[in-house]
Design a protein around this motif. Structure first.
Motif, PDB file in Angstrom:
ATOM      1  N   LEU A  46       3.054 -10.645   3.826  1.00  0.00           N
ATOM      2  CA  LEU A  46       4.337 -11.276   3.546  1.00  0.00           C
ATOM      3  C   LEU A  46       5.146 -10.343   2.648  1.00  0.00           C
ATOM      4  O   LEU A  46       4.801 -10.165   1.482  1.00  0.00           O
ATOM      5  N   LYS A  47       6.187  -9.761   3.198  1.00  0.00           N
ATOM      6  CA  LYS A  47       6.960  -8.781   2.444  1.00  0.00           C
ATOM      7  C   LYS A  47       7.838  -9.476   1.396  1.00  0.00           C
ATOM      8  O   LYS A  47       8.552 -10.443   1.714  1.00  0.00           O
ATOM      9  N   PRO A  48       7.818  -9.019   0.158  1.00  0.00           N
ATOM     10  CA  PRO A  48       8.653  -9.638  -0.876  1.00  0.00           C
ATOM     11  C   PRO A  48      10.126  -9.306  -0.667  1.00  0.00           C
ATOM     12  O   PRO A  48      10.472  -8.306  -0.032  1.00  0.00           O
ATOM     13  N   ASP A  49      10.996 -10.147  -1.207  1.00  0.00           N
ATOM     14  CA  ASP A  49      12.431  -9.894  -1.129  1.00  0.00           C
ATOM     15  C   ASP A  49      12.843  -8.758  -2.055  1.00  0.00           C
ATOM     16  O   ASP A  49      13.792  -8.022  -1.760  1.00  0.00           O
ATOM     17  N   SER A  50      12.150  -8.643  -3.168  1.00  0.00           N
ATOM     18  CA  SER A  50      12.431  -7.572  -4.117  1.00  0.00           C
ATOM     19  C   SER A  50      11.203  -7.336  -4.978  1.00  0.00           C
ATOM     20  O   SER A  50      10.247  -8.110  -4.956  1.00  0.00           O
ATOM     21  N   GLY A  51      11.238  -6.253  -5.760  1.00  0.00           N
ATOM     22  CA  GLY A  51      10.097  -5.892  -6.586  1.00  0.00           C
ATOM     23  C   GLY A  51       9.191  -4.900  -5.886  1.00  0.00           C
ATOM     24  O   GLY A  51       9.412  -4.544  -4.717  1.00  0.00           O
ATOM     25  N   ARG A  52       8.167  -4.463  -6.592  1.00  0.00           N
ATOM     26  CA  ARG A  52       7.259  -3.454  -6.050  1.00  0.00           C
ATOM     27  C   ARG A  52       5.808  -3.908  -6.148  1.00  0.00           C
ATOM     28  O   ARG A  52       5.407  -4.560  -7.108  1.00  0.00           O
ATOM     29  N   VAL A  53       5.024  -3.532  -5.129  1.00  0.00           N
ATOM     30  CA  VAL A  53       3.580  -3.754  -5.120  1.00  0.00           C
ATOM     31  C   VAL A  53       2.934  -2.386  -4.990  1.00  0.00           C
ATOM     32  O   VAL A  53       3.094  -1.707  -3.973  1.00  0.00           O
ATOM     33  N   LEU A  54       2.206  -1.963  -6.015  1.00  0.00           N
ATOM     34  CA  LEU A  54       1.596  -0.644  -6.045  1.00  0.00           C
ATOM     35  C   LEU A  54       0.080  -0.778  -6.043  1.00  0.00           C
ATOM     36  O   LEU A  54      -0.495  -1.541  -6.834  1.00  0.00           O
ATOM     37  N   TYR A  55      -0.573  -0.036  -5.159  1.00  0.00           N
ATOM     38  CA  TYR A  55      -2.032   0.054  -5.158  1.00  0.00           C
ATOM     39  C   TYR A  55      -2.405   1.502  -5.409  1.00  0.00           C
ATOM     40  O   TYR A  55      -2.026   2.390  -4.632  1.00  0.00           O
ATOM     41  N   LYS A  56      -3.106   1.742  -6.499  1.00  0.00           N
ATOM     42  CA  LYS A  56      -3.450   3.105  -6.923  1.00  0.00           C
ATOM     43  C   LYS A  56      -2.212   4.008  -6.945  1.00  0.00           C
ATOM     44  O   LYS A  56      -2.252   5.164  -6.531  1.00  0.00           O
ATOM     45  N   GLY A  57      -1.109   3.443  -7.409  1.00  0.00           N
ATOM     46  CA  GLY A  57       0.111   4.211  -7.561  1.00  0.00           C
ATOM     47  C   GLY A  57       0.958   4.346  -6.320  1.00  0.00           C
ATOM     48  O   GLY A  57       2.052   4.908  -6.382  1.00  0.00           O
ATOM     49  N   ARG A  58       0.483   3.818  -5.188  1.00  0.00           N
ATOM     50  CA  ARG A  58       1.233   3.946  -3.937  1.00  0.00           C
ATOM     51  C   ARG A  58       1.918   2.629  -3.597  1.00  0.00           C
ATOM     52  O   ARG A  58       1.297   1.567  -3.676  1.00  0.00           O
ATOM     53  N   GLU A  59       3.179   2.705  -3.211  1.00  0.00           N
ATOM     54  CA  GLU A  59       3.927   1.516  -2.809  1.00  0.00           C
ATOM     55  C   GLU A  59       3.328   0.972  -1.511  1.00  0.00           C
ATOM     56  O   GLU A  59       3.343   1.634  -0.468  1.00  0.00           O
ATOM     57  N   VAL A  60       2.791  -0.235  -1.569  1.00  0.00           N
ATOM     58  CA  VAL A  60       2.042  -0.827  -0.461  1.00  0.00           C
ATOM     59  C   VAL A  60       2.884  -0.945   0.805  1.00  0.00           C
ATOM     60  O   VAL A  60       2.407  -0.681   1.921  1.00  0.00           O
ATOM     61  N   TYR A  61       4.146  -1.329   0.656  1.00  0.00           N
ATOM     62  CA  TYR A  61       4.973  -1.569   1.835  1.00  0.00           C
ATOM     63  C   TYR A  61       5.618  -0.304   2.391  1.00  0.00           C
ATOM     64  O   TYR A  61       6.380  -0.365   3.363  1.00  0.00           O
ATOM     65  N   SER A  62       5.272   0.846   1.810  1.00  0.00           N
ATOM     66  CA  SER A  62       5.740   2.121   2.348  1.00  0.00           C
ATOM     67  C   SER A  62       4.635   2.877   3.076  1.00  0.00           C
ATOM     68  O   SER A  62       4.870   3.957   3.617  1.00  0.00           O
TER      69      SER A  62
END
Length: 329
Positions: free
Chosen positions: A69-85
């Motif tokens: 579920l993609k957020p409308d805004s904000g960032r989700v980082l796993y080990k420094g990497r943006e998850v949705y990128s």
């Protein structure tokens, strides 16, 4: 902070994550299921509980972390990497390192397909094996680690397992890819007390022996206290209190956290009348999502004028406890 430093310092980081839904079809209203949610898990293996009543945003947050579920805004980082990128091999890497265990194990498997085939597919795709023989060796080792005999799993359909057995199979399936983080969404709520304890013990053992971190999502504060190192309490899309579990649940600061604790029935007949009259926790209520000021003020016994005027700020208390409440201004 530079990316390499962030990877060393944090496993998971959420920054001001927001997600808005519409409640109702015709005359519905929009509400923020997640409202500027931020949290961090360090690299040290930990069990991090996310607790709150239904409608607090726990499962929505889990789905955001899992890329469901993609957020409308904000960032989700796993080990420094943006998850949705993430794309290609990086996305495959993420899916092998971040796994999930859900509430109903029967919903995780096709009833017309043998369970062992799921394990074999996972091993071949994410287990890093070269052939089916290596895959079967990995599966056998993994099943034994969760207390299952591989011979008792082969050839069976989901309906031939008990709920506890099938949840162990689901956990084994997540372990095949050698994850670093498991998001466990209400993983024991459908099991009886004895089976709950056995599953929670598996989580603790995996943390200690395999260095796996868990995001443990629950409405049950008793199991959260038993298993967790840290805890975040959520209310209507807000994080309202977080910190070490023994501090947050042992010395609660927010009135909502206190209400959650007081809703737990004590096994003492002499106190029966007392806990029958305790605070009732509400379901999804429009007035709390759209309320000006604090979203808990309609139920809070300590609310005062400022609570209806402005959303509360987050205050830092001793020993790393954070609380979102005007009482601590």
């Amino acid at each position: 902070m530079e990316k390499g430093v962030l990877e060393l310092a944090e496993l998971l980081r959420l920054e001001n994550v927001e997600k808005t839904f519409k409640y109702g079809i015709v005359f519905g209203f929009k509400f923020k299921a997640l409202d500027r949610v931020s949290l961090q898990l360090g690299q040290k293996p930990t069990i991090y509980a996310l607790a709150g009543e239904s409608g607090s945003g726990k499962t929505t947050l889990a789905r955001v972390i899992l890329r469901m579920l993609k957020p409308d805004s904000g960032r989700v980082l796993y080990k420094g990497r943006e998850v949705y990128s993430l794309r290609g091999n990086e996305l495959k890497w993420f899916r092998s390192e971040v796994q999930a265990v859900f509430q109903n194990p029967y919903a995780s498997f096709n009833p017309l397909r043998r369970v062992y085939s799921y394990l074999l597919d996972t091993a071949m795709q994410l287990g890093g094996v070269r052939d089916e023989r290596e895959a079967e060796e990995l599966i056998e080792k993994t099943l034994l680690s969760v207390g299952l005999n591989p011979e008792d799993v082969k050839g069976k359909y989901p309906s031939q397992f008990s709920g506890g057995q099938l949840q162990r199979v689901a956990i084994a399936r997540t372990l095949i890819s050698r994850p670093k983080l498991i998001v466990a969404d209400e993983p024991v709520s459908m099991l009886d007390a004895s089976l709950r304890a056995s599953i929670l013990e598996i989580f603790k053992r995996l943390k200690e022996n395999m260095g796996i971190s868990f995001l443990y999502i629950t409405h049950d504060l008793s199991t959260a206290y038993y298993i967790s190192d840290e805890i975040t309490i959520m209310l209507r899309g807000w994080i309202i209190e977080k910190g070490p579990v023994e501090k947050v649940l042992g010395e609660p600061l927010h009135p909502y956290t206190t209400a959650l604790l007081e809703s737990l029935a004590e096994p003492d007949l002499e106190k029966r009348a007392k806990w029958l009259n305790r605070v009732e926790l509400g379901g999804i209520e429009e007035k709390e999502f759209v309320a000006g000021g604090c979203r808990y003020r309609h139920r809070c016994p300590l609310a005062f004028e400022k609570c209806s005027q402005e959303p509360p700020m987050v205050f830092v208390k001793d020993r790393g406890v954070y609380v979102k409440c005007w009482l601590y201004a």
